[in-house]
Design a protein around this motif. Sequence first.
Motif, PDB file in Angstrom:
ATOM      1  N   GLY A 230      -4.875   3.726   1.867  1.00  0.00           N
ATOM      2  CA  GLY A 230      -6.093   3.728   2.671  1.00  0.00           C
ATOM      3  C   GLY A 230      -6.037   4.807   3.716  1.00  0.00           C
TER       4      GLY A 230
ATOM      5  N   TRP B 159      -5.457  -7.781   5.355  1.00  0.00           N
ATOM      6  CA  TRP B 159      -4.693  -6.532   5.262  1.00  0.00           C
ATOM      7  C   TRP B 159      -3.196  -6.850   5.132  1.00  0.00           C
ATOM      8  CZ3 TRP B 159      -2.232  -3.364   9.501  1.00  0.00           C
ATOM      9  CH2 TRP B 159      -1.712  -2.184   8.965  1.00  0.00           C
TER      10      TRP B 159
ATOM     11  N   THR C 208       0.853  -1.201   0.000  1.00  0.00           N
ATOM     12  CA  THR C 208       0.000   0.000   0.000  1.00  0.00           C
ATOM     13  C   THR C 208       0.885   1.245   0.000  1.00  0.00           C
ATOM     14  OG1 THR C 208      -0.106  -0.266   2.402  1.00  0.00           O
ATOM     15  CG2 THR C 208      -1.989  -1.031   1.138  1.00  0.00           C
TER      16      THR C 208
ATOM     17  N   LYS D 250      -1.420  -0.565  13.804  1.00  0.00           N
ATOM     18  CA  LYS D 250      -0.387  -1.429  13.239  1.00  0.00           C
ATOM     19  C   LYS D 250       0.551  -1.900  14.350  1.00  0.00           C
ATOM     20  CE  LYS D 250       1.282  -0.495   8.966  1.00  0.00           C
ATOM     21  NZ  LYS D 250       2.021   0.229   7.923  1.00  0.00           N
TER      22      LYS D 250
ATOM     23  N   ARG E 201      -7.251  -3.311  -5.458  1.00  0.00           N
ATOM     24  CA  ARG E 201      -7.979  -2.499  -4.479  1.00  0.00           C
ATOM     25  C   ARG E 201      -7.952  -1.033  -4.861  1.00  0.00           C
ATOM     26  NH1 ARG E 201      -5.916  -1.031   1.557  1.00  0.00           N
ATOM     27  NH2 ARG E 201      -4.905   0.600   0.332  1.00  0.00           N
TER      28      ARG E 201
ATOM     29  N   ASN F 143     -10.389  -4.470   5.460  1.00  0.00           N
ATOM     30  CA  ASN F 143      -9.441  -3.918   4.489  1.00  0.00           C
ATOM     31  C   ASN F 143      -8.749  -5.150   3.908  1.00  0.00           C
ATOM     32  OD1 ASN F 143      -7.457  -2.679   3.059  1.00  0.00           O
ATOM     33  ND2 ASN F 143      -6.475  -1.657   4.785  1.00  0.00           N
TER      34      ASN F 143
END
Length: 400
Positions: free
Chosen positions: A42, A128, A19, A104, A375, A178
């Motif tokens: 995100g 995720w 990501t 996280k 995504r 996610n």
Amino acid sequence: MNPNIMISKKVSEMEESATIRMAQKSRDLASKGVSVISLSLGEPDFDTPNFIKEAAYDALKHGNTKYTPVPGLMELRKAICQKFLTENNLHFSPSQIVVSNGAKQSIFNICMATINPGDEVILLAPYWVSYIEIVKFAGGVPIVIKSDISTNFKTNADELRSFLTEKTKLLIFSSPCNPTGSVYGIDELNEIAEVLKEFPNVLVVSDEIYEYINFSSSHVSFGAIEGMDDRTATINGFSKGYAMTGWRLGYMGGPQWLADACNKVQGQVTSGAASFSQEAAIHALKNGKEEAEKMCVAFKQRRDLLLSKLHEIPGLKLNRPEGAFYIFMDVSSYFGKSDGKQVINNADDFAEAMLTEAHVGMVSGGAFGDDQCVRLSYAASDEQLKMAAQRIKEALSKFH
Ligand code: PMP
Ligand code: GLU
């Protein structure tokens, strides 16, 4: 020095966060003057509500600039307990809460605190990105249960049962999810809980960071299901619901033994989270519901807008995500097609081609454990979403 010798095996085997990598790629292209629409990261595009910022300024003005207790300020932990009780029917005392530098880190703390080499950790794919790397980093063996668009990317209790073993230590999943935006309903969670009763030594890590971005149902916390309270770690944070990604603040509520172990890990790695972020978060929890609800309404409208535009593009397989701010679409009908310059062989190629040809950033599903999909984050303005869909449509029309 030879980096190949210097860098640890663990880190050289670790994948970079896809990501973050895709977001950086979009930024790099934009810095060359290309008009890129990045739907890769995100991150809510909304600014943090003003009253939360004011609370942080006040904290700074009053000299709240020192180290904080490792598991977080007592007043914040009390406010989190209150939130858990009233919104989630979860009963914690402040000593069971560990505030961290983001959800996280909460997940990292738990994995480091519980996983021994060889322990199995079940991940429900699409998952995720960071779960799998954190599990491996901690020495665990990820056991991935796959699902696809035909089941709205959800795993059922029977499938879960067939993957649970004596070696299973953790089950990690997010709902709202996610990358898929799927939300597990109460019946599905009850069935999963029933199966878990046969495996009393499995801890569930329920990542509920998208709790406030749920369009269709009221949120159900896994730990509130009968028999699950003393074996569930509930993860949440401020990044998504309150648009506070840069404030780096998350938290975990769980059994006392786990909170103590996470406290120990965090105390050796980062200590307590930033003092003024925590002061501001107390205000977010007490007065932020209305702002969070407004953002949720906006995300729902954007989902509908982007979906309606994507439905006009031939070959994309779409479902209707019920939460978070992602569309996870199956793009496999484009595999094997070429625009004369490049061939799309997989989801990585698709994401790459959309960046170079449509100038739209997105993340390949491979990093989430599903190589048929990509995504798109719709945390962007209506204009950007419409333009992104138009660009994707035009670029894809050239692939035959
Ligand atoms: N869990 C999920 C499912 C996420 O999408 C994210 C996104 N960053 C996180 C955890 C981590 O959030 P934080 O910013 O609080 O570290
Ligand atoms: N969680 C966000 C995402 O999935 C932010 C990036 C990250 O922390 O990996 O894009």
